[in-house]
Design an enzyme around this catalytic site. Sequence first.
Site, PDB file in Angstrom:
ATOM      1  N   ASP A 150       0.795  -1.246   0.000  1.00 36.83           N
ATOM      2  CA  ASP A 150       0.000   0.000   0.000  1.00 36.83           C
ATOM      3  C   ASP A 150       0.824   1.291   0.000  1.00 36.83           C
ATOM      4  O   ASP A 150       0.462   2.254   0.694  1.00 36.83           O
ATOM      5  CB  ASP A 150      -0.954   0.012   1.200  1.00 36.83           C
ATOM      6  CG  ASP A 150      -1.935  -1.139   1.180  1.00 36.83           C
ATOM      7  OD1 ASP A 150      -1.920  -1.922   0.220  1.00 36.83           O
ATOM      8  OD2 ASP A 150      -2.713  -1.266   2.140  1.00 36.83           O
TER       9      ASP A 150
ATOM     10  N   LYS B  78      -6.473  -4.967  -3.161  1.00 42.29           N
ATOM     11  CA  LYS B  78      -7.028  -5.654  -1.986  1.00 42.29           C
ATOM     12  C   LYS B  78      -8.089  -4.792  -1.293  1.00 42.29           C
ATOM     13  O   LYS B  78      -7.855  -3.627  -0.991  1.00 42.29           O
ATOM     14  CB  LYS B  78      -5.902  -6.033  -1.016  1.00 42.29           C
ATOM     15  CG  LYS B  78      -5.163  -4.866  -0.380  1.00 42.29           C
ATOM     16  CD  LYS B  78      -4.038  -5.426   0.479  1.00 42.29           C
ATOM     17  CE  LYS B  78      -3.410  -4.476   1.442  1.00 42.29           C
ATOM     18  NZ  LYS B  78      -4.207  -3.550   2.199  1.00 42.29           N
TER      19      LYS B  78
ATOM     20  N   LYS C 287      -7.562  -5.118   4.855  1.00 43.81           N
ATOM     21  CA  LYS C 287      -6.261  -4.711   5.392  1.00 43.81           C
ATOM     22  C   LYS C 287      -5.216  -5.780   5.050  1.00 43.81           C
ATOM     23  O   LYS C 287      -4.102  -5.463   4.653  1.00 43.81           O
ATOM     24  CB  LYS C 287      -6.350  -4.485   6.911  1.00 43.81           C
ATOM     25  CG  LYS C 287      -7.384  -3.427   7.326  1.00 43.81           C
ATOM     26  CD  LYS C 287      -7.133  -2.095   6.649  1.00 43.81           C
ATOM     27  CE  LYS C 287      -8.152  -1.042   7.070  1.00 43.81           C
ATOM     28  NZ  LYS C 287      -8.120   0.158   6.224  1.00 43.81           N
TER      29      LYS C 287
ATOM     30  N   CYS D 150      -2.098  -2.645   7.727  1.00 45.14           N
ATOM     31  CA  CYS D 150      -2.060  -3.566   6.586  1.00 45.14           C
ATOM     32  C   CYS D 150      -0.798  -4.421   6.539  1.00 45.14           C
ATOM     33  O   CYS D 150      -0.828  -5.558   6.063  1.00 45.14           O
ATOM     34  CB  CYS D 150      -2.231  -2.783   5.298  1.00 45.14           C
ATOM     35  SG  CYS D 150      -3.880  -2.068   5.166  1.00 45.14           S
TER      36      CYS D 150
HETATM   37  C1  C5J Z   1      -3.065   0.465   5.581  1.00 44.43           C
HETATM   38  C2  C5J Z   1      -4.825   1.656   6.678  1.00 44.43           C
HETATM   39  N1  C5J Z   1      -2.531   0.270   4.377  1.00 44.43           N
HETATM   40  N2  C5J Z   1      -4.049   2.107   7.644  1.00 44.43           N
HETATM   41  N3  C5J Z   1      -4.328   0.936   5.635  1.00 44.43           N
HETATM   42  O1  C5J Z   1      -2.423   0.243   6.596  1.00 44.43           O
HETATM   43  O2  C5J Z   1      -6.012   1.903   6.700  1.00 44.43           O
END
Ligand code: C5J
Length: 234
Positions: free
Chosen positions: A25, A130, A133, A163
Amino acid sequence: MTIPALPYDYELPADLNQLALVIIDMQRDFLEPGGFGDALGNDVQRLQAIVPTLKHLLDTVRSLNLTVIHTIECHTPDLSNCPPAKRSRGNGTLKIGDAGPMGRILIQGEPGNGIIPELLPLSSETVIYKPGKGAFYNTDLERILQEKGITHLLITGVTTEVCVQTTMREANDRGYECLMVEDCTESYFPAFKQATLEMVRAQGGIVGWTAPAQAVITRLTTTAAIAHPFSTAV
Ligand code: C5J
């Protein structure tokens, strides 16, 4: 070959092709002003500190022709894969699907949903879209890893305790040997990052290992040079 790691050395696979770098991410939604992270009241600047180190690791893995998997947290434009409980969560100024300065928040294909320019995937690399998470939930990730014969994962990206940690736990339960690269992951909350690193490696590595990027890079290049002494890639 092993990588010096905590809680003890991490054994690399006999064939480095069984190892994949997973980048979670690293999308504008979480790293730039105007995205989801910002809308939730976080200091997104914090996450940018890891970008040069992660790029160095990515360049190393690419130079060795190893597998790279990128993930993006996102939903379809009709939000059919976004549970109402996820959308309603938080006191942010913008919710998932709302129009923000970088397009609709956390919607696949919107400008804010793209990976930051420094880490853009190559066309040969896998991108996992995705909705959760964890990167295994409701995606093809497990099938893709199996098809590639991957057994070992280097886990990086943001955010450490959300995530990244969720994905590492999912991977650990599926039998993958996982190492979280300490300075290639970041959180909006320094204490949460530290706690996650400690949770991962507690109890003899109950979720896996952690190590700094330089230790990983050094051992990968050394191992590859031994396996392919006349290659110019390393
Ligand atoms: C991730 C989030 N990528 N913090 N998402 O950690 O919502």
